[in-house]
Write a protein that holds these residues in place. Structure first.
Motif, PDB file in Angstrom:
ATOM      1  N   PHE A  46      21.922 -16.134  23.930  1.00 25.98           N
ATOM      2  CA  PHE A  46      21.440 -14.762  23.892  1.00 25.98           C
ATOM      3  C   PHE A  46      20.280 -14.652  24.862  1.00 25.98           C
ATOM      4  N   ASN A  47      19.932 -13.424  25.217  1.00 27.68           N
ATOM      5  CA  ASN A  47      18.748 -13.241  26.052  1.00 27.68           C
ATOM      6  C   ASN A  47      17.644 -12.587  25.226  1.00 27.68           C
ATOM      7  N   LEU A  48      16.490 -12.506  25.790  1.00 26.23           N
ATOM      8  CA  LEU A  48      15.329 -11.998  25.072  1.00 26.23           C
ATOM      9  C   LEU A  48      15.542 -10.568  24.591  1.00 26.23           C
ATOM     10  N   ASP A  49      16.192  -9.735  25.404  1.00 27.47           N
ATOM     11  CA  ASP A  49      16.429  -8.354  25.000  1.00 27.47           C
ATOM     12  C   ASP A  49      17.354  -8.272  23.792  1.00 27.47           C
ATOM     13  N   GLU A  50      18.404  -9.103  23.760  1.00 32.85           N
ATOM     14  CA  GLU A  50      19.302  -9.128  22.606  1.00 32.85           C
ATOM     15  C   GLU A  50      18.557  -9.533  21.341  1.00 32.85           C
ATOM     16  N   PHE A  51      17.736 -10.561  21.472  1.00 32.12           N
ATOM     17  CA  PHE A  51      16.995 -11.060  20.323  1.00 32.12           C
ATOM     18  C   PHE A  51      16.037  -9.992  19.802  1.00 32.12           C
ATOM     19  N   ARG A  52      15.288  -9.415  20.710  1.00 36.88           N
ATOM     20  CA  ARG A  52      14.317  -8.383  20.305  1.00 36.88           C
ATOM     21  C   ARG A  52      15.026  -7.209  19.645  1.00 36.88           C
ATOM     22  N   ASP A  53      16.145  -6.765  20.206  1.00 42.25           N
ATOM     23  CA  ASP A  53      16.890  -5.654  19.632  1.00 42.25           C
ATOM     24  C   ASP A  53      17.387  -5.996  18.224  1.00 42.25           C
ATOM     25  N   THR A  54      17.814  -7.236  18.031  1.00 37.99           N
ATOM     26  CA  THR A  54      18.302  -7.651  16.718  1.00 37.99           C
ATOM     27  C   THR A  54      17.174  -7.630  15.694  1.00 37.99           C
ATOM     28  N   ALA A  78      22.056 -13.515  12.549  1.00 36.39           N
ATOM     29  CA  ALA A  78      22.851 -12.339  12.914  1.00 36.39           C
ATOM     30  C   ALA A  78      23.486 -12.500  14.295  1.00 36.39           C
ATOM     31  N   LEU A  79      22.715 -12.999  15.254  1.00 34.50           N
ATOM     32  CA  LEU A  79      23.252 -13.195  16.604  1.00 34.50           C
ATOM     33  C   LEU A  79      24.357 -14.242  16.621  1.00 34.50           C
ATOM     34  N   LEU A  80      24.146 -15.356  15.925  1.00 34.72           N
ATOM     35  CA  LEU A  80      25.161 -16.407  15.899  1.00 34.72           C
ATOM     36  C   LEU A  80      26.434 -15.937  15.209  1.00 34.72           C
ATOM     37  N   GLU A  81      26.304 -15.149  14.158  1.00 32.08           N
ATOM     38  CA  GLU A  81      27.475 -14.585  13.499  1.00 32.08           C
ATOM     39  C   GLU A  81      28.184 -13.595  14.424  1.00 32.08           C
ATOM     40  N   ARG A  82      27.429 -12.718  15.056  1.00 31.68           N
ATOM     41  CA  ARG A  82      27.995 -11.705  15.950  1.00 31.68           C
ATOM     42  C   ARG A  82      28.752 -12.340  17.109  1.00 31.68           C
TER      43      ARG A  82
END
Length: 98
Positions: A46-54, A78-82
Motif C-alpha cells: 500500500f502507499n501512504l495515501d491509501e493507509f491514511r485514507d483507511t 482492513a488493507l490486507l483484507e481488501r
C-alpha cells in the motif's frame, strides 16, 4: 466532507496534553505494528495515501474509541483484507485483544 479526524475548531475534546513524551511506543505490540507497517509499505503493498485514507475512513465511534496505534493496526488489517492478502476476520482475536 469532513471526517472524524478533522476536528479543527471543534469544542468539547478537553485540553491538549503537551507533556513531552520521549517514548515512541508504550507497549511492545505498538512497535510491532509500526514495523509491520514499514515492511508492507516498503514492499509496495500500500502507499501512504491509501493507509491514511483507511485510517480516516474509520467509523467515528471506532476512531474515537481507539488509540493511535490501534487505528494503525485496524487500518493494516482492513488493507490486507481488501487486497486479498488475508481472509476477512483472520486476524480477529477473542475479546478484541491485540
Amino acid at each position: 466532507m469532513a471526517r472524524i479526524n478533522d476536528v479543527g475548531g471543534t469544542q468539547g475534546f478537553g485540553p491538549v496534553d503537551t507533556t513531552d513524551d520521549t517514548e515512541p511506543f508504550h507497549a511492545d505490540w505498538e512497535a510491532r505494528v509500526f514495523g509491520i507497517w514499514n515492511a508492507l509499505r516498503a514492499q509496495g503493498v500500500f502507499n501512504l495515501d491509501e493507509f491514511r485514507d483507511t485510517v480516516e475512513s474509520m467509523p467515528p465511534t471506532e476512531y474515537l474509541a481507539t488509540s493511535y496505534y490501534e487505528r494503525w493496526y485496524l487500518a493494516l488489517v482492513a488493507l490486507l483484507e481488501r487486497k486479498g492478502m488475508i481472509a476477512p476476520g483472520e486476524l480477529d482475536e477473542p475479546g478484541g485483544a491485540r
